[in-house]
Scaffold this motif. Structure first.
Motif, mmCIF file in Angstrom:
data_model
loop_
_atom_site.group_PDB
_atom_site.id
_atom_site.type_symbol
_atom_site.label_atom_id
_atom_site.label_comp_id
_atom_site.label_asym_id
_atom_site.label_seq_id
_atom_site.Cartn_x
_atom_site.Cartn_y
_atom_site.Cartn_z
ATOM 1 N N ILE A 107 0.829 -1.203 0.000
ATOM 2 C CA ILE A 107 0.000 0.000 0.000
ATOM 3 C C ILE A 107 0.867 1.258 0.000
ATOM 4 O O ILE A 107 0.581 2.225 -0.719
ATOM 5 C CB ILE A 107 -0.959 -0.018 1.208
ATOM 6 C CG1 ILE A 107 -2.036 -1.094 0.977
ATOM 7 C CG2 ILE A 107 -1.605 1.348 1.433
ATOM 8 C CD1 ILE A 107 -2.983 -1.297 2.135
ATOM 9 N N ARG A 110 2.487 1.366 -3.628
ATOM 10 C CA ARG A 110 1.473 1.535 -4.688
ATOM 11 C C ARG A 110 0.862 2.929 -4.635
ATOM 12 O O ARG A 110 0.562 3.542 -5.671
ATOM 13 C CB ARG A 110 0.390 0.461 -4.525
ATOM 14 C CG ARG A 110 -0.908 0.700 -5.296
ATOM 15 C CD ARG A 110 -0.698 0.829 -6.797
ATOM 16 N NE ARG A 110 -1.937 1.114 -7.496
ATOM 17 C CZ ARG A 110 -2.434 2.340 -7.696
ATOM 18 N NH1 ARG A 110 -1.802 3.388 -7.215
ATOM 19 N NH2 ARG A 110 -3.559 2.498 -8.374
ATOM 20 N N TYR A 111 0.657 3.433 -3.407
ATOM 21 C CA TYR A 111 0.038 4.753 -3.277
ATOM 22 C C TYR A 111 1.057 5.837 -2.943
ATOM 23 O O TYR A 111 0.687 6.908 -2.458
ATOM 24 C CB TYR A 111 -1.078 4.700 -2.229
ATOM 25 C CG TYR A 111 -2.227 3.806 -2.655
ATOM 26 C CD1 TYR A 111 -3.017 4.137 -3.751
ATOM 27 C CD2 TYR A 111 -2.497 2.614 -1.996
ATOM 28 C CE1 TYR A 111 -4.054 3.330 -4.169
ATOM 29 C CE2 TYR A 111 -3.546 1.793 -2.409
ATOM 30 C CZ TYR A 111 -4.307 2.154 -3.494
ATOM 31 O OH TYR A 111 -5.325 1.337 -3.914
ATOM 32 N N GLY A 467 -5.934 -0.912 -5.959
ATOM 33 C CA GLY A 467 -4.522 -0.738 -6.266
ATOM 34 C C GLY A 467 -4.045 -1.626 -7.402
ATOM 35 O O GLY A 467 -3.126 -1.280 -8.140
ATOM 36 N N LYS A 475 -3.357 8.281 -4.004
ATOM 37 C CA LYS A 475 -3.134 8.159 -2.565
ATOM 38 C C LYS A 475 -4.245 8.823 -1.756
ATOM 39 O O LYS A 475 -4.649 8.319 -0.704
ATOM 40 C CB LYS A 475 -1.781 8.748 -2.184
ATOM 41 C CG LYS A 475 -1.624 10.241 -2.458
ATOM 42 C CD LYS A 475 -0.219 10.712 -2.079
ATOM 43 C CE LYS A 475 -0.056 12.211 -2.353
ATOM 44 N NZ LYS A 475 1.317 12.669 -2.013
ATOM 45 N N ALA A 478 -7.240 6.420 -1.648
ATOM 46 C CA ALA A 478 -6.974 5.226 -0.849
ATOM 47 C C ALA A 478 -6.965 5.532 0.639
ATOM 48 O O ALA A 478 -7.559 4.804 1.453
ATOM 49 C CB ALA A 478 -5.648 4.601 -1.272
#
Length: 563
Positions: A107, A110-111, A467, A475, A478
């Protein structure tokens, strides 16, 4: 030999096996500690994943829950096994291709945000601590009955064992220890089930025996249980009482909660190839199905034997197992009318017997008067189930702290050796905290089990799915989705499980959805908030979008990159 002697022997042998395996496969690097060097074969990883998932809740609690709730308990079977289908199809191969050590690591990268990583760490810690406390209580329960020591001391024994092979071996040691633990727990679960199935129906296959006829009688086992239940005022065993909407939402919450649990997901980072991650999920589902298809049969056997053994019987003539469980406080008898007979009925005013449903699997062989070694074997299996999951959860906690907080945010220049030390110290601290919650208070885990699944469903699942499959997810979306999902889920659980914010009973549930099923609603809200926020904020950087495109390319047989 007595049950206690057999238990000492079997527990000592299995504990020694776990310790030897952990020592021989101890971690020598952070990669060994976090993901077993990324070289675990799919079959071994499938066995380890099954052991990691089949905790004390599955081994001890699920059959007991079904034995008391009957048809309504099927939601747990559907939800907890269905989650692995989601894992195999939607998560495992893509996460393995991304090549990170942990869910917060995925996470965070990915963000492209340390704030997203921190939110994920908080979720992972909350879910993992809730679960590991349950495993510690399971260990204490087994020790309390079969080794006749206080529950508190039993928890301490479990802490020491888990600490040894989790801290020493890391994921590498835990993986191969869990392979052995799966073999122990499934053998311990199946042997008494087969014995009792033959004893009651003459069929050695428990799944078939459950639906068969009782030996020497013309009535089927389920029909007899229905009759026994209704005669005592309980609901008919084979009929459900939950509304359809609640069944759907509970099943979905358990499925997406399973697919979002960090200690389960991390197992798919330990295999060499992307293709192996999907194979591991398939193997795990097969191995889990062995226990999960047997649990309803054990529930039926246990419930039938219990009702026939205790209902309207003389208290003074009860067999020895009854008094031994009474000593643990998990069975209590109050002779309200003073006639010396046990009135076990649905009417709470008249009822004189209280049975903790968590003991049904452990007490079942004793109620059925099976050999002492079989009774002791179940105790060893219960410990294997509790310890295997506890070790996996402790690893999630230690890696979240040492890798996702210290290495990735606080001290990026920490050496490999320093990070390994931090991981082991984190595991030690986590064991102490988990042990405390395993003892004080007792009902902590039972009251918050829904919170663990709800948090996993409401936070991790949407963030991971979006994602992987939505490259425009940024971001801001999320983070907002995870925080909102956690907040709504926590509010609902605190309101209806802990009577906070005005509390309320079943009649006050929103849309008739129980706290156990509300994780589905929180997950949906997470999806909605995440997508709306992402639409009104900047797109992710181009390189992040390219990574998302790359992990979806179906090259399942190639080597996955590692970071």
């Amino acid at each position: 030999m007595t049950v206690q002697t057999w238990t000492y022997i079997l527990v000592a042998v299995t504990f020694m096996l776990y310790i030897v395996i952990a020592f021989l496969s101890r971690a020598g690097s952070t990669k060994d500690f976090y993901v077993a060097g990324g070289g675990v074969p799919p079959l071994a990883n499938g066995l380890a994943t099954a052991a990691d998932w089949m905790s004390a809740a599955s081994f001890l609690g699920m059959a007991g829950l079904i034995s008391f709730s009957g048809y309504d308990g099927s939601v747990y079977l559907m939800g907890w096994t269905g989650g692995y289908v989601l894992l195999a199809l939607l998560l495992a191969p893509y996460l393995r291709k991304f090549g990170k050590y942990t869910v917060p690591d995925f996470i965070g990268d990915r963000y492209y945000s340390n704030l997203a990583r921190t939110v994920a760490v908080i979720c992972a810690l909350l879910v993992s601590f809730t679960y590991v406390a349950g495993q510690m209580r399971g260990v204490g329960l087994v020790f309390s009955r079969f080794l006749e020591v206080p529950v508190e001391r039993g928890v301490v024994y479990g802490m020491v064992i888990v600490l040894f092979y989790a801290v020493l071996g890391g994921m590498k040691g835990i993986t191969y220890t869990q392979v052995a633990q799966y073999c122990v727990l499934i053998f311990a679960f199946m042997v008494p089930a087969i014995f009792i199935s033959i004893q009651m129906t003459g069929n050695p296959v428990p799944q078939l025996g459950m639906g068969g006829h009782i030996l020497g009688e013309s009535v089927s086992l389920l029909d007899k249980l229905d009759g026994l239940s209704t005669d005592l005022g309980f609901a008919q065993y084979t009929n459900g009482s939950k509304p359809v909407i609640d069944i759907f939402f509970i099943t979905m919450a358990l499925m997406v909660g399973t697919a979002g649990l960090p200690h389960v997901i991390v197992r798919f980072f330990t295999v060499p190839k992307v293709r192996d991650a999907r194979k591991s999920a398939g193997y795990a589902l097969l191995f889990i199905a062995v226990l999960y298809t047997t649990a309803p049969a054990i529930a039926v056997f246990a419930r039938t034997n219990l009702l026939e053994t205790v209902s309207n019987k003389e208290y003074a003539s009860m067999p020895a197992w009854f008094s031994k469980w009474e000593a643990t406080g998990l069975i209590t008898f109050e002779d309200k009318n003073g006639d010396g007979r046990i009135q076990y009925v649905a009417d709470e005013v008249v009822n004189e017997l209280t049975v903790d449903r968590d003991i049904m699997v452990l007490a079942n062989p004793e109620i059925a008067n099976l050999p002492n070694w079989v009774i002791a074997l179940v105790a060893a299996g219960g410990l294997a189930a509790a310890l295997s999951t506890a070790a996996g959860l402790l690893l999630v906690i230690s890696t979240s702290i040492s890798h996702d907080l210290i290495k990735k945010q606080i001290k990026p220049d920490i050496s490999d050796k320093g990070e390994l030390i931090a991981a082991r110290l984190s595991a030690f601290a986590a064991v102490c905290v988990a042990g405390y919650f395993g003892i004080n208070p007792r009902d902590f885990v039972a009251a918050t089990v829904a919170l663990a699944f709800g948090l996993a469903a409401a936070s991790f699942f949407p963030a991971i799915i979006l994602g992987i499959f939505y490259k425009k997810m940024n971001k801001e979306g999320a983070i907002a989705g995870m925080v909102f999902g956690i907040g709504v889920m926590a509010f609902y659980i605190l309101k209806f499980k802990f009577d906070m914010f005005g509390g309320g009973g079943r009649e006050d549930w929103w849309f008739g959805i129980s706290p156990e099923g509300f994780g589905t609603v929180a997950m949906m809200l997470n999806f909605i908030v995440s997508i709306i926020i992402s639409k009104f904020t900047a797109d992710p950087p181009k390189e992040v979008q390219e990574i998302v495109e790359n992990i979806r390319i179906p090259k399942g047989s190639g080597k996955a990159k590692s970071h």
